[in-house]
Scaffold this motif. Sequence first.
Motif, PDB file in Angstrom:
ATOM      1  N   ALA A  46      50.628 116.905 -34.793  1.00  0.00           N
ATOM      2  CA  ALA A  46      52.058 116.640 -34.965  1.00  0.00           C
ATOM      3  C   ALA A  46      52.541 117.167 -36.314  1.00  0.00           C
ATOM      4  CB  ALA A  46      52.334 115.143 -34.840  1.00  0.00           C
ATOM      5  N   LEU A  47      51.744 116.961 -37.360  1.00  0.00           N
ATOM      6  CA  LEU A  47      52.109 117.465 -38.681  1.00  0.00           C
ATOM      7  C   LEU A  47      52.187 118.992 -38.683  1.00  0.00           C
ATOM      8  CD1 LEU A  47      52.699 116.875 -41.662  1.00  0.00           C
ATOM      9  CD2 LEU A  47      50.234 116.921 -42.060  1.00  0.00           C
ATOM     10  N   ALA A  48      51.220 119.634 -38.038  1.00  0.00           N
ATOM     11  CA  ALA A  48      51.229 121.098 -37.953  1.00  0.00           C
ATOM     12  C   ALA A  48      52.482 121.591 -37.221  1.00  0.00           C
ATOM     13  CB  ALA A  48      49.967 121.598 -37.246  1.00  0.00           C
ATOM     14  N   LEU A  49      52.848 120.905 -36.148  1.00  0.00           N
ATOM     15  CA  LEU A  49      54.056 121.295 -35.413  1.00  0.00           C
ATOM     16  C   LEU A  49      55.318 121.075 -36.241  1.00  0.00           C
ATOM     17  CD1 LEU A  49      53.222 120.020 -31.824  1.00  0.00           C
ATOM     18  CD2 LEU A  49      53.469 122.393 -32.564  1.00  0.00           C
ATOM     19  N   LEU A  50      55.370 119.973 -36.987  1.00  0.00           N
ATOM     20  CA  LEU A  50      56.529 119.723 -37.848  1.00  0.00           C
ATOM     21  C   LEU A  50      56.659 120.802 -38.929  1.00  0.00           C
ATOM     22  CD1 LEU A  50      56.441 115.840 -38.296  1.00  0.00           C
ATOM     23  CD2 LEU A  50      58.223 117.206 -37.181  1.00  0.00           C
ATOM     24  N   ILE A  51      55.542 121.199 -39.499  1.00  0.00           N
ATOM     25  CA  ILE A  51      55.558 122.273 -40.500  1.00  0.00           C
ATOM     26  C   ILE A  51      56.044 123.572 -39.863  1.00  0.00           C
ATOM     27  CG2 ILE A  51      54.086 123.730 -41.967  1.00  0.00           C
ATOM     28  CD1 ILE A  51      52.404 121.146 -42.491  1.00  0.00           C
ATOM     29  N   TYR A  52      55.539 123.882 -38.672  1.00  0.00           N
ATOM     30  CA  TYR A  52      55.960 125.093 -37.962  1.00  0.00           C
ATOM     31  C   TYR A  52      57.464 125.059 -37.685  1.00  0.00           C
ATOM     32  CZ  TYR A  52      56.522 128.472 -34.198  1.00  0.00           C
ATOM     33  OH  TYR A  52      56.963 129.512 -33.416  1.00  0.00           O
ATOM     34  N   LEU A  53      57.957 123.924 -37.194  1.00  0.00           N
ATOM     35  CA  LEU A  53      59.392 123.801 -36.930  1.00  0.00           C
ATOM     36  C   LEU A  53      60.206 123.977 -38.207  1.00  0.00           C
ATOM     37  CD1 LEU A  53      59.482 120.813 -34.405  1.00  0.00           C
ATOM     38  CD2 LEU A  53      59.828 123.242 -33.906  1.00  0.00           C
ATOM     39  N   GLY A  54      59.717 123.392 -39.309  1.00  0.00           N
ATOM     40  CA  GLY A  54      60.407 123.534 -40.585  1.00  0.00           C
ATOM     41  C   GLY A  54      60.478 124.982 -41.042  1.00  0.00           C
ATOM     42  N   ILE A  55      59.366 125.693 -40.904  1.00  0.00           N
ATOM     43  CA  ILE A  55      59.325 127.111 -41.283  1.00  0.00           C
ATOM     44  C   ILE A  55      60.299 127.920 -40.436  1.00  0.00           C
ATOM     45  CG2 ILE A  55      57.863 129.186 -41.252  1.00  0.00           C
ATOM     46  CD1 ILE A  55      55.517 127.320 -42.062  1.00  0.00           C
ATOM     47  N   ARG A  56      60.363 127.611 -39.159  1.00  0.00           N
ATOM     48  CA  ARG A  56      61.257 128.335 -38.247  1.00  0.00           C
ATOM     49  C   ARG A  56      62.708 127.863 -38.332  1.00  0.00           C
ATOM     50  NH1 ARG A  56      59.148 130.938 -33.611  1.00  0.00           N
ATOM     51  NH2 ARG A  56      61.304 131.623 -33.578  1.00  0.00           N
ATOM     52  N   GLY A  57      62.952 126.770 -39.070  1.00  0.00           N
ATOM     53  CA  GLY A  57      64.314 126.259 -39.207  1.00  0.00           C
ATOM     54  C   GLY A  57      64.811 125.525 -37.974  1.00  0.00           C
ATOM     55  N   ILE A  58      63.896 125.025 -37.182  1.00  0.00           N
ATOM     56  CA  ILE A  58      64.261 124.300 -35.961  1.00  0.00           C
ATOM     57  C   ILE A  58      64.298 122.810 -36.273  1.00  0.00           C
ATOM     58  CG2 ILE A  58      63.574 123.768 -33.587  1.00  0.00           C
ATOM     59  CD1 ILE A  58      62.078 126.493 -33.601  1.00  0.00           C
ATOM     60  N   THR A  59      65.390 122.158 -35.900  1.00  0.00           N
ATOM     61  CA  THR A  59      65.510 120.725 -36.153  1.00  0.00           C
ATOM     62  C   THR A  59      65.058 119.930 -34.928  1.00  0.00           C
ATOM     63  OG1 THR A  59      67.802 120.704 -35.400  1.00  0.00           O
ATOM     64  CG2 THR A  59      67.432 121.036 -37.760  1.00  0.00           C
ATOM     65  N   LEU A  60      64.645 118.709 -35.184  1.00  0.00           N
ATOM     66  CA  LEU A  60      64.218 117.832 -34.095  1.00  0.00           C
ATOM     67  C   LEU A  60      65.433 117.318 -33.338  1.00  0.00           C
ATOM     68  CD1 LEU A  60      61.458 115.797 -35.944  1.00  0.00           C
ATOM     69  CD2 LEU A  60      61.126 117.558 -34.223  1.00  0.00           C
ATOM     70  N   PRO A  61      65.290 117.116 -32.035  1.00  0.00           N
ATOM     71  CA  PRO A  61      66.427 116.603 -31.254  1.00  0.00           C
ATOM     72  C   PRO A  61      66.787 115.182 -31.672  1.00  0.00           C
ATOM     73  CG  PRO A  61      64.462 116.840 -29.879  1.00  0.00           C
ATOM     74  CD  PRO A  61      64.116 117.349 -31.227  1.00  0.00           C
ATOM     75  N   LYS A  62      68.029 114.835 -31.456  1.00  0.00           N
ATOM     76  CA  LYS A  62      68.502 113.500 -31.808  1.00  0.00           C
ATOM     77  C   LYS A  62      68.769 112.645 -30.563  1.00  0.00           C
ATOM     78  CE  LYS A  62      70.116 114.869 -36.275  1.00  0.00           C
ATOM     79  NZ  LYS A  62      68.919 115.543 -36.549  1.00  0.00           N
ATOM     80  N   ASN A  63      68.643 113.250 -29.398  1.00  0.00           N
ATOM     81  CA  ASN A  63      68.913 112.583 -28.128  1.00  0.00           C
ATOM     82  C   ASN A  63      67.788 111.593 -27.794  1.00  0.00           C
ATOM     83  OD1 ASN A  63      69.040 111.958 -25.352  1.00  0.00           O
ATOM     84  ND2 ASN A  63      70.157 113.852 -24.922  1.00  0.00           N
ATOM     85  N   ARG A  64      68.155 110.366 -27.510  1.00  0.00           N
ATOM     86  CA  ARG A  64      67.179 109.311 -27.193  1.00  0.00           C
ATOM     87  C   ARG A  64      66.387 109.633 -25.913  1.00  0.00           C
ATOM     88  NH1 ARG A  64      68.549 103.684 -28.766  1.00  0.00           N
ATOM     89  NH2 ARG A  64      66.499 102.770 -28.802  1.00  0.00           N
ATOM     90  N   GLN A  65      67.039 110.225 -24.924  1.00  0.00           N
ATOM     91  CA  GLN A  65      66.356 110.580 -23.665  1.00  0.00           C
ATOM     92  C   GLN A  65      65.270 111.629 -23.902  1.00  0.00           C
ATOM     93  OE1 GLN A  65      67.175 107.870 -21.803  1.00  0.00           O
ATOM     94  NE2 GLN A  65      66.928 109.298 -20.123  1.00  0.00           N
ATOM     95  N   VAL A  66      65.554 112.576 -24.783  1.00  0.00           N
ATOM     96  CA  VAL A  66      64.566 113.607 -25.102  1.00  0.00           C
ATOM     97  C   VAL A  66      63.346 112.967 -25.763  1.00  0.00           C
ATOM     98  CG1 VAL A  66      64.118 115.658 -26.527  1.00  0.00           C
ATOM     99  CG2 VAL A  66      66.264 115.460 -25.270  1.00  0.00           C
ATOM    100  N   TRP A  67      63.564 112.034 -26.686  1.00  0.00           N
ATOM    101  CA  TRP A  67      62.450 111.366 -27.355  1.00  0.00           C
ATOM    102  C   TRP A  67      61.658 110.490 -26.390  1.00  0.00           C
ATOM    103  CZ3 TRP A  67      60.112 112.676 -31.587  1.00  0.00           C
ATOM    104  CH2 TRP A  67      60.785 113.496 -32.481  1.00  0.00           C
ATOM    105  N   LYS A  68      62.367 109.896 -25.418  1.00  0.00           N
ATOM    106  CA  LYS A  68      61.671 109.117 -24.390  1.00  0.00           C
ATOM    107  C   LYS A  68      60.754 110.031 -23.573  1.00  0.00           C
ATOM    108  CE  LYS A  68      62.602 105.944 -20.585  1.00  0.00           C
ATOM    109  NZ  LYS A  68      63.639 105.319 -19.763  1.00  0.00           N
ATOM    110  N   ALA A  69      61.253 111.222 -23.234  1.00  0.00           N
ATOM    111  CA  ALA A  69      60.426 112.199 -22.505  1.00  0.00           C
ATOM    112  C   ALA A  69      59.253 112.657 -23.356  1.00  0.00           C
ATOM    113  CB  ALA A  69      61.282 113.389 -22.075  1.00  0.00           C
ATOM    114  N   PHE A  70      59.503 112.916 -24.661  1.00  0.00           N
ATOM    115  CA  PHE A  70      58.418 113.300 -25.572  1.00  0.00           C
ATOM    116  C   PHE A  70      57.348 112.212 -25.632  1.00  0.00           C
ATOM    117  CE2 PHE A  70      61.071 116.222 -28.593  1.00  0.00           C
ATOM    118  CZ  PHE A  70      61.090 117.204 -27.618  1.00  0.00           C
ATOM    119  N   LEU A  71      57.772 110.963 -25.746  1.00  0.00           N
ATOM    120  CA  LEU A  71      56.836 109.845 -25.823  1.00  0.00           C
ATOM    121  C   LEU A  71      56.005 109.743 -24.540  1.00  0.00           C
ATOM    122  CD1 LEU A  71      55.782 107.373 -27.370  1.00  0.00           C
ATOM    123  CD2 LEU A  71      57.590 106.047 -26.267  1.00  0.00           C
TER     124      LEU A  71
END
Length: 153
Positions: A46-71
């Motif tokens: 998860a940390l590696a993916l967060l670093i990758y997203l940060g480097i690419r400038g991609i933000t995490l979704p804010k939608n609760r349904q998306v996080w429910k699907a991720f979980l």
Amino acid sequence: MRMTVVDWGLLGFLSILWAGTFFFTSIAVGELPPLTVVFLRVSIAALALLIYLGIRGITLPKNRQVWKAFLTMGILNNVIPFSLFFWAQTTIPGGLASIANAATPVFSIAVAHYMLADEKFTANKFFGVVLALIGVGFLFGEEVSSGASVAIS
């Protein structure tokens, strides 16, 4: 689309990384509890993916349904399988665990047939599943007959 030499090389590299995890897991679960190893593996990924997203400038979704699907996906695709495999590797060799894991995509195709409307069995998929099960069975039989012991404690 045809695979290039680079594609085949990347696939080979991924295969080595994936297979190597069973060796390192065998070592890790000899020193740490299986759920600790699962937590560390998932957290580092998860940390590696967060670093990758940060480097690419991609933000995490804010939608609760998306996080429910991720979980849900995280629990079903990572936490449960890794917990079971790491726990199993406290009593079986890593090679045997990796062979058992080889059956995962085969069963995924069979389950998808019943769970997803657009993933029905075709003749090619059926032949692939049968061939894969024969291959996994052959490897599993070789591992077991070569003296691998399964100790239940």
